[in-house]
Design an enzyme around this catalytic site. Structure first.
Site, PDB file in Angstrom:
ATOM      1  CB  SER A  38      45.673  13.117  84.134  1.00 36.93           C
ATOM      2  OG  SER A  38      44.281  13.082  84.469  1.00 36.93           O
ATOM      3  CB  SER A 127      45.608  15.696  66.626  1.00 33.86           C
ATOM      4  OG  SER A 127      46.529  15.104  66.181  1.00 33.86           O
ATOM      5  CE1 TYR A 152      45.914  12.055  67.862  1.00 33.49           C
ATOM      6  CE2 TYR A 152      44.560  11.756  69.579  1.00 33.49           C
ATOM      7  CZ  TYR A 152      45.321  12.425  68.769  1.00 33.49           C
ATOM      8  OH  TYR A 152      45.447  13.775  69.098  1.00 33.49           O
ATOM      9  CE  LYS A 156      41.691  14.482  69.370  1.00 32.67           C
ATOM     10  NZ  LYS A 156      41.061  15.149  70.410  1.00 32.67           N
ATOM     11  NE  ARG A 297      54.307   5.058  66.630  1.00 36.17           N
ATOM     12  CZ  ARG A 297      54.369   5.958  67.768  1.00 36.17           C
ATOM     13  NH1 ARG A 297      54.445   5.755  69.041  1.00 36.17           N
ATOM     14  NH2 ARG A 297      54.219   7.250  67.268  1.00 36.17           N
TER      15      ARG A 297
END
Ligand code: WQD
Length: 341
Positions: A38, A127, A152, A156, A297
């Site tokens: 960010s 998530s 990813y 989580k 993907r």
């Protein structure tokens, strides 16, 4: 004045949540961000949309000493909202260790800090990717988790398990785990939104950048076993997600939680395909989007969307934005960025 620490506060969901915290609560807000995904100007946009100031700290949450050093002087902390994590499915496939190191070490350090400072409330960003390719749809909070399709999603799943054991050993820390589905869109003002520092990997910013000629959208497959052959997700407006965090804080601070760890799906409950997202965008932007269909993907879940009844009944959360409103807000933000450039 009680304080709330927001990690990843310069990020997409973090910055939108700080706006809601400053405008709708009395908490003193402390944002922690090391700008790994960010930029500091995100804070300027938050300041333009709020009337209260907030503290910002540049802390590497994976560095335990840095964390203690910079936060040692902060007291009366009512809670931590932990957003800071890497969150790209494809990036995690390309560099799994980066994800395991960053997402898990930062959580461990924060939980240790919460225990040492006797912080009573902790909200964890999880998530829908923890469900993997679920056997049942919509998924409820009790749906059996399948093997994660990406590092990813796996971080989580691991994070949720760490929290489960941590709270058994430290019952004075109460946790709400929020399983976001697909956060999209931008602040209703059009003055802040998703602003990744690198090329985005996720669908909606690629759509809006494609519409202004700054990107090119490739749809990753349209031969899936879904209602129209395209991948299905549950897209939910980022401000609805931000609002859920305020409600989760209230839920904990008013001791409404029945267990040490409470877990909620944050989705609209609607499964929407990539094609339907594109059609919605074309409608609200009154434009034809150029895109091509390419191969699938790796790491993509075919279809996932939420049963969100528990968040509605326990948190009193009700998503306000429909798909067209989500797309329109994302488009307004992209147009704002074009005016700035
Ligand atoms: C959505 C759909 C792609 C890009 C995200 C976040 C993750 C988590 C879950 C919150 C998929 C397709 C995408 C493109 C495409 N959210 N797509 N072309 O992978 O569902 O995960 O939501 O924590 O953090 O990353 O989101 O936007 O990448 O993909 O066709 O160029 O769009 O195949 O079906 P994903 P996404």
């Amino acid at each position: 004045m009680k304080s709330i620490i927001v990690t990843g506060g310069a990020g997409y969901i973090g910055s939108h949540t700080i706006i809601e915290l400053l405008n709708n609560t009395d908490y003193n807000v402390i944002s922690i961000d090391n700008f790994s995904n960010s930029a500091a100007n995100s804070y300027d946009r938050v300041k333009a949309l709020t009337s209260r100031s907030f503290q910002t700290l540049n802390v590497d949450l994976c560095n335990d000493n840095d964390l203690r050093l910079q936060l040692s002087g902060i007291n009366n902390i009512a809670g931590i909202i932990h957003f800071a994590a890497f969150k790209s499915v494809p990036e995690s496939m390309a560099d799994p260790v980066l994800y395991y190191f960053n997402n898990i070490n930062s959580l461990n350090n924060l939980l240790k800090f919460a225990k040492e400072k006797s912080i009573p409330n902790f909200i964890f960003s999880s998530s829908c990717s923890v469900y993997g390719n679920a056997d049942e749809l919509p998924v409820t909070e009790h749906t059996k988790l399948k093997k994660a399709e990406s590092p990813y999603g796996h971080t989580k799943q691991i994070g949720e398990e760490i929290i489960e054991f941590f709270t058994r050993a430290n019952p004075s820390v109460n946790v709400v785990i929020l399983r976001y589905f697909n956060p999209v869109g931008a602040h209703i003002s059009g003055l802040t939104g998703e602003s990744p520092i690198n090329k985005p990997n996720n669908l909606v910013p690629i759509i809006t950048q494609t519409a202004v000629g700054k990107n090119s959208l490739t749809v990753f497959g349209n031969d899936f076993n879904t209602h129209d052959g395209y991948c299905v997700r549950d897209y939910v407006h980022v401000t609805d997600i931000a609002d859920a965090h305020i409600k989760a804080l209230d839920y904990l601070s008013q001791h409404k939680n029945k267990k040490n760890v409470s877990l909620f799906n944050l989705g609209t409950g609607k499964g929407v395909s990539v094609l339907e997202v594109i059609k919605s965008f074309e409608k609200v932007a009154q434009t034809k989007l150029n895109y091509k269909v390419g191969p699938r993907r790796e790491g993509d879940v075919v279809s996932v969307y939420a049963n969100n009844n528990l968040a509605k009944t326990e948190l009193g959360w009700e998503p306000q934005f429909d798909l067209d409103a989500m797309m329109l807000s994302a488009w307004k933000w992209q147009q704002h960025l074009e005016q700035q450039s």
